[in-house]
Design a protein around this motif. Structure first.
Motif, mmCIF file in Angstrom:
data_model
loop_
_atom_site.group_PDB
_atom_site.id
_atom_site.type_symbol
_atom_site.label_atom_id
_atom_site.label_comp_id
_atom_site.label_asym_id
_atom_site.label_seq_id
_atom_site.Cartn_x
_atom_site.Cartn_y
_atom_site.Cartn_z
ATOM 1 N N ARG A 55 12.086 -0.695 1.410
ATOM 2 C CA ARG A 55 11.657 -1.954 1.917
ATOM 3 C C ARG A 55 10.438 -1.779 2.583
ATOM 4 N NH1 ARG A 55 14.532 -2.095 7.051
ATOM 5 N NH2 ARG A 55 14.084 -4.430 6.955
ATOM 6 N N VAL A 56 9.536 -2.443 2.030
ATOM 7 C CA VAL A 56 8.142 -2.477 2.144
ATOM 8 C C VAL A 56 7.472 -3.287 3.147
ATOM 9 C CG1 VAL A 56 5.692 -2.396 0.939
ATOM 10 C CG2 VAL A 56 7.592 -1.378 -0.375
ATOM 11 N N GLY A 57 7.037 -2.989 4.122
ATOM 12 C CA GLY A 57 6.463 -3.935 5.317
ATOM 13 C C GLY A 57 5.038 -4.230 5.177
ATOM 14 N N ALA A 58 4.322 -3.277 4.435
ATOM 15 C CA ALA A 58 2.880 -3.603 4.239
ATOM 16 C C ALA A 58 2.322 -2.457 3.175
ATOM 17 C CB ALA A 58 2.137 -3.283 5.676
ATOM 18 N N SER A 59 1.232 -2.907 2.421
ATOM 19 C CA SER A 59 0.780 -2.099 1.287
ATOM 20 C C SER A 59 -0.639 -2.078 1.487
ATOM 21 C CB SER A 59 1.156 -2.843 0.127
ATOM 22 O OG SER A 59 0.847 -1.986 -1.069
ATOM 23 N N THR A 60 -1.453 -1.024 1.339
ATOM 24 C CA THR A 60 -2.739 -0.948 1.486
ATOM 25 C C THR A 60 -3.226 0.190 0.498
ATOM 26 O OG1 THR A 60 -2.901 1.014 2.994
ATOM 27 C CG2 THR A 60 -2.462 -1.061 4.011
ATOM 28 N N THR A 61 -4.621 0.144 0.563
ATOM 29 C CA THR A 61 -5.223 1.109 -0.557
ATOM 30 C C THR A 61 -5.943 2.266 0.541
ATOM 31 O OG1 THR A 61 -7.070 -0.075 -0.732
ATOM 32 C CG2 THR A 61 -5.247 -0.238 -2.599
ATOM 33 N N ASP A 62 -5.684 2.446 1.828
ATOM 34 C CA ASP A 62 -6.303 3.271 2.708
ATOM 35 C C ASP A 62 -5.333 3.855 3.503
ATOM 36 O OD1 ASP A 62 -9.286 3.128 3.899
ATOM 37 O OD2 ASP A 62 -7.639 3.808 5.252
ATOM 38 N N TYR A 63 -5.375 5.129 3.611
ATOM 39 C CA TYR A 63 -4.530 5.984 4.403
ATOM 40 C C TYR A 63 -4.734 5.740 5.975
ATOM 41 C CZ TYR A 63 -2.470 8.251 0.562
ATOM 42 O OH TYR A 63 -1.804 8.895 -0.602
ATOM 43 N N PHE A 64 -5.833 5.727 6.324
ATOM 44 C CA PHE A 64 -6.372 5.491 7.541
ATOM 45 C C PHE A 64 -5.860 3.983 8.120
ATOM 46 C CE2 PHE A 64 -8.977 4.022 11.126
ATOM 47 C CZ PHE A 64 -8.977 5.288 12.215
ATOM 48 N N PHE A 65 -5.934 3.057 7.324
ATOM 49 C CA PHE A 65 -5.298 1.775 7.646
ATOM 50 C C PHE A 65 -3.835 1.679 7.773
ATOM 51 C CE2 PHE A 65 -5.040 -3.024 6.408
ATOM 52 C CZ PHE A 65 -4.896 -3.490 7.451
ATOM 53 N N ALA A 66 -3.192 2.325 6.945
ATOM 54 C CA ALA A 66 -1.879 2.587 6.816
ATOM 55 C C ALA A 66 -1.429 3.143 8.156
ATOM 56 C CB ALA A 66 -1.399 3.442 5.712
#
Length: 325
Positions: A222-233
């Protein structure tokens, strides 16, 4: 002797799948392309391309020649850039790096390198491994800091014979949890214990691993958010959006705040960090010096890496266009 120009023509034919398209790309006539291929076949004594109504198919000798053409082209590009550097007032060195490696390994290495080689003009290019490998191969970068997950490294025998892979460190993936999460106080976590949680993805490559694991464990991711930045994650985890899987290197140096990083129980998923270097060419002492500095930085990062649940930051991050992992 095999003519380099004819190899270039064959490579274009292989890339475009037809004599006509190759002619357009090379600014030649189709007849000239056909003549080059015919001359190449006469010199070789074997056919290299078979034409049909569906395009051009290379023979096995043709495929071997295309591989050789790619290597020769890369070598010539390297030589041209090396000659260019010889004529410059200051020697130059270009390094390609992925974001989290550049953030946590490169600064210490560059500081050490610059102190020993102040005369060198450094250029740093942010690039994912799939882009950095061709950059080193073509001479656009002298060295690349890269990584891979499962399977063999992206270069080496049987993959890229003109490039070498120098391993630096194993970078295990940790679970990042909100501070109030039911598992936040644990010394390690099995990913199956998070089957009911929503996930914050910080990288497409970790998503692929998670989906494989979820399928094997019998639960739906179950994906709540998807980013391309670990810090943002990590900031999204701190905000309560979900949990995440983050490489240990990307956790280094974070002040205490609203999330906690916990190791994954064995078998632990990990990415493998290393250097991509040219092989079979005259060694560049400056490239070797930077490789040594990066090795030292990786050794220090391994020695100082967190070994227990560690709080991570929850401050606001600003994302930029492009992959940031």
């Amino acid at each position: 002797m095999i003519d380099v120009q004819r190899l270039r023509v064959l490579r274009a034919v292989a890339e475009h799948g037809s004599f006509n398209k190759a002619a357009g790309a090379l600014l030649l006539t189709p007849s000239a392309v056909s003549q080059h291929i015919a001359a190449l076949e006469r010199a070789l004594g074997h056919p290299v391309a078979v034409r049909s109504t569906r395009g051009v198919t290379l023979t096995e000798p043709g495929r071997l020649l295309v591989e050789a053409a790619e290597t020769i082209t890369a070598e010539l590009d390297q030589v041209r850039r090396a000659i260019d550097r010889l004529t410059q007032e200051r020697p130059r060195l270009t390094v390609a790096t992925f974001t989290s490696g550049g953030r946590h390994l490169l600064p210490a290495a560059l500081s050490r390198f610059v102190e020993a080689h102040p005369e060198v003009e450094l250029t740093v290019l942010e690039s994912e491994p799939e882009d950095a490998v061709p950059m080193v191969r073509g001479g656009a970068a002298d060295i690349a800091l890269a990584y891979h997950f499962d399977g063999p490294p992206p270069v080496g025998p049987g993959v890229r014979r003109d490039l070498g892979w120098q391993p630096l460190m194993e970078d295990p993936l940790w679970v990042v949890l909100p501070r109030g999460h039911r598992l936040a106080g644990r010394s390690s976590v099995d990913l199956g214990e998070l089957s009911a949680d929503r996930w914050v993805l910080g990288c497409l490559k970790t998503e692929a691993f998670l989906r494989r694991y979820a399928e094997l464990a019998g639960f739906d991711l179950r994906v709540g958010a998807s980013t391309t930045d670990y810090f943002f994650a990590r900031t999204l985890v701190a905000a309560g959006v979900g949990v995440s899987l983050v490489p240990r290197v990307a956790l280094a140096g974070a002040p205490e705040a609203e999330s906690v990083a916990v190791p994954v129980e064995p078998p632990r998923p990990a990415r493998h960090i290393g250097l991509v270097l040219p092989r079979g060419r005259r060694a560049n002492p400056r490239t070797e010096a930077l490789a040594e500095a990066l090795t030292a930085a990786a050794t220090t990062a391994t020695a100082t890496a967190p070994t227990a649940p560690t709080a991570t930051t929850a401050t606001t991050a600003t994302t930029q266009t492009g992959a940031r992992i």
